[in-house]
Scaffold this motif. Structure first.
Motif, short mmCIF file in Angstrom:
data_model
loop_
_atom_site.label_atom_id
_atom_site.label_comp_id
_atom_site.label_asym_id
_atom_site.label_seq_id
_atom_site.Cartn_x
_atom_site.Cartn_y
_atom_site.Cartn_z
N LEU A 1 -38.05 -32.59 26.52
CA LEU A 1 -39.41 -32.37 27.00
C LEU A 1 -39.70 -33.36 28.13
N PHE A 2 -40.27 -32.84 29.21
CA PHE A 2 -40.59 -33.65 30.39
C PHE A 2 -42.10 -33.58 30.61
N SER A 3 -42.73 -34.74 30.80
CA SER A 3 -44.19 -34.74 30.90
C SER A 3 -44.69 -35.74 31.94
N LYS A 4 -45.66 -35.28 32.72
CA LYS A 4 -46.33 -36.19 33.66
C LYS A 4 -47.21 -37.20 32.92
N SER A 5 -47.85 -36.77 31.84
CA SER A 5 -48.87 -37.60 31.19
C SER A 5 -48.45 -38.11 29.81
N GLY A 6 -47.18 -38.03 29.49
CA GLY A 6 -46.71 -38.60 28.24
C GLY A 6 -46.77 -37.65 27.06
N PHE A 7 -46.67 -38.22 25.86
CA PHE A 7 -46.53 -37.43 24.64
C PHE A 7 -47.43 -38.00 23.55
N SER A 8 -47.96 -37.11 22.71
CA SER A 8 -48.81 -37.56 21.61
C SER A 8 -47.98 -38.33 20.59
N SER A 9 -48.65 -39.19 19.82
CA SER A 9 -47.94 -39.99 18.81
C SER A 9 -47.31 -39.08 17.75
N ALA A 10 -47.97 -37.97 17.42
CA ALA A 10 -47.41 -37.03 16.44
C ALA A 10 -46.11 -36.43 16.95
N LEU A 11 -46.07 -36.10 18.22
CA LEU A 11 -44.85 -35.54 18.81
C LEU A 11 -43.76 -36.60 18.88
N GLU A 12 -44.13 -37.81 19.22
CA GLU A 12 -43.14 -38.88 19.28
C GLU A 12 -42.48 -39.10 17.92
N ALA A 13 -43.26 -38.99 16.85
CA ALA A 13 -42.70 -39.14 15.51
C ALA A 13 -41.72 -38.02 15.19
N VAL A 14 -42.09 -36.78 15.53
CA VAL A 14 -41.20 -35.64 15.31
C VAL A 14 -39.94 -35.76 16.15
N ALA A 15 -40.12 -36.20 17.38
CA ALA A 15 -38.98 -36.33 18.29
C ALA A 15 -37.97 -37.34 17.77
N LYS A 16 -38.49 -38.44 17.21
CA LYS A 16 -37.60 -39.46 16.67
C LYS A 16 -36.83 -38.93 15.48
N GLU A 17 -37.50 -38.13 14.67
CA GLU A 17 -36.88 -37.58 13.46
C GLU A 17 -35.85 -36.50 13.79
N GLU A 18 -36.14 -35.66 14.80
CA GLU A 18 -35.29 -34.51 15.11
C GLU A 18 -34.38 -34.73 16.31
N GLY A 19 -34.44 -35.90 16.93
CA GLY A 19 -33.56 -36.19 18.06
C GLY A 19 -33.95 -35.47 19.34
N VAL A 20 -35.24 -35.28 19.55
CA VAL A 20 -35.72 -34.62 20.76
C VAL A 20 -35.87 -35.66 21.88
N ALA A 21 -35.37 -35.33 23.07
CA ALA A 21 -35.48 -36.25 24.20
C ALA A 21 -36.85 -36.07 24.87
N LEU A 22 -37.59 -37.17 25.01
CA LEU A 22 -38.89 -37.17 25.69
C LEU A 22 -38.76 -37.97 26.98
N VAL A 23 -39.02 -37.33 28.09
CA VAL A 23 -38.74 -37.94 29.40
C VAL A 23 -40.03 -38.02 30.22
N THR A 24 -40.33 -39.23 30.71
CA THR A 24 -41.51 -39.44 31.57
C THR A 24 -41.10 -39.39 33.04
N LEU A 25 -42.10 -39.39 33.92
CA LEU A 25 -41.82 -39.34 35.35
C LEU A 25 -40.97 -40.52 35.80
N ASP A 26 -41.30 -41.72 35.34
CA ASP A 26 -40.57 -42.90 35.77
C ASP A 26 -39.11 -42.86 35.34
N GLU A 27 -38.83 -42.25 34.18
CA GLU A 27 -37.44 -42.13 33.75
C GLU A 27 -36.67 -41.19 34.67
#
Length: 462
Positions: free
Chosen positions: A434-460
């Motif tokens: 998932l790629f986002s200009k404005s980041g990710f909600s804390s609920a999504l971050e928790a799911v991502a950590k559990e399921e191995g989802v990559a969360l990518v910000t603009l700076d990355e």
């Protein structure tokens, strides 16, 4: 300062350092940066650079002769002009110097249009003499259809003689962003979405002033180079610019299927297909297919989505062409404030998808992904679509991605909707990004950590 084009310069260097004669064709659409790249390559080398112009053949030969003879050619003691093109090209091996002789003929199509026998002359000399000499000839041109059909075509004299053919493409995001070292990551992406990877367009922006001011001054203000660039280019390259204006604007506004373009433009379908073919030859339009589309589907001219290759054309037809009357009256500031600025995030979102795919290609080439993909693009069918799908040759691994360039965060529910878009076989491994200009909600971050989802910000990405 010269920016980017490392791959193109490396390609030319490899040909220059290769043994024997080299005959290279380098071509691409206008403004793509061919001349600057070739001049950069010529630096520090014993070289001749000749830029053809549209003129009579006798004058072309005289100007070419003077360029060659002024380089210390021994024939300059008794000649002011070579008697024919054969003698002119044959003399290149007699140029002074111990290193490989480098000769660049820019806008070669102008030379050939003045004298259609030149490719035959060059082919004969290449076969009998020059290919065995320590010479590198680069033929360059902007008329892509002419180069592909009249120079490289199977029935033409130079077919099979070239040792290298390079079609120059727009710069990718990483090269283009170097034009704006002081911009934030967000503004670098927006600037790329507006002017794309065309160096001539990128250079019009002043990296020391804000993006909005650049848009007002360099695009929306009457008299600026970019204000009239699109109309100038179309008139130079195409007949019936009015019909092409209608077609390109229709695509820019989201009419991408052939029938939708027809409904919007009301241009007869047979003519419409021919117009679209001409725009594709110029590199302004391309036909996009879902990444999994079979070859048979891609061969069907009724299928696929017509998209604008050129980001600046997309911007111009969305924000300049519809408001020309107001802009001609000097209302650039208001068009920016009320038409462009409120819509800019939405406009940028399409280019942001492309930037994300470029980021993944970069990681893929560096071996930093869980598998090596061989195809990447957008995916869609009748039930849904995904911004990114990348897959390996065996289709045992899939990378699925969504890209959001908006002011709100990506939520957990967005990820849940994404997972429901595609049903795959159980033995296929899926990786979510998932790629986002404005980041990710804390609920999504928790799911991502559990399921191995990559969360990518603009700076990355940058």
């Amino acid at each position: 300062m010269f920016i980017g084009r490392k791959a193109e310069l490396q390609f030319l260097k490899s040909k220059y350092e290769a043994d024997g004669g080299q005959l290279v064709v380098l071509y691409g659409r206008r403004r793509i940066g061919k001349t600057e790249t070739l001049l950069e390559f010529c630096k520090g080398k014993e070289s001749i650079y000749y830029a053809c112009t549209e003129q009579a053949d006798a004058m072309q030969l005289e100007m070419f002769s003077q360029t060659v003879l002024q380089k210390g050619h021994p024939a300059a003691r008794y000649l002011q002009k070579f008697p024919s093109w054969r003698e002119a090209f044959a003399s290149l091996e007699e140029l002074p110097g111990k290193s490989k002789k480098l000769i660049v003929v820019d806008e070669f199509p102008y030379m050939v249009k003045g004298n259609p026998e030149i490719p035959s002359v060059l082919q004969n000399l290449w076969d009998t003499k020059l290919r065995h000499r320590n010479v590198m000839i680069v033929l360059c041109g902007s008329s892509m259809s002419f180069i592909e059909k009249e120079i490289l075509g199977e029935k033409n004299p130079l077919y099979g003689r070239t040792t290298g053919i390079l079609k120059m493409l727009p710069m990718n995001f990483y090269e283009a962003s170097q034009f704006f070292p002081n911009y934030s990551t967000e503004d670098k992406i927006k600037a790329y979405a507006i002017v794309g990877g065309i160096p001539h367009y990128l250079k019009q922006f002043d990296a020391n002033i804000p993006l909005g001011q650049n848009i007002i001054r360099q695009i929306l203000t009457r008299g600026s180079i970019l204000y009239s660039e699109v109309e100038f280019l179309l008139r130079q390259e195409l007949r019936e610019p009015g019909n092409y204006n209608t077609i390109i604007q229709a695509i820019a506004l989201g009419n991408t299927q052939l029938n939708d373009i027809y409904q919007k433009t009301q241009i007869e379908k047979t003519k419409l297909s021919a117009y679209l073919g001409n725009l594709m030859e110029l590199g302004i339009v391309y036909r996009e297919f879902s990444v999994e589309a079979p070859v048979k589907e891609q061969a069907n001219t009724q299928r696929g989505l017509y998209q604008l290759t050129d980001s600046y054309f997309r911007f111009w037809y969305r924000y300049v062409f519809p408001f020309l009357s107001e802009l001609e009256a000097g209302d650039a500031g208001a068009i920016w404030q009320y038409a462009v600025e409120p819509d800019l995030d939405f406009y940028t979102s399409y280019a942001f998808e492309d930037v994300c795919r470029q980021y993944l290609r970069k990681l893929n080439q560096e071996g930093r992904l869980p598998f090596h993909f061989t195809r990447i693009g957008r995916w869609w069918n009748k039930t849904g679509e995904l911004d990114i799908m990348a897959l390996d040759t065996a289709k045992q691994n899939l990378l699925l991605g969504e890209c959001k360039f908006k002011k709100s965060m990506i939520e957990k529910k967005d990820f849940e909707v994404m997972k429901q878009k595609l049903n795959v076989e159980k033995d296929v491994r899926i990786y979510y990004w998932l790629f986002s200009k404005s980041g990710f909600s804390s609920a999504l971050e928790a799911v991502a950590k559990e399921e191995g989802v990559a969360l990518v910000t603009l700076d990355e990405i940058v």
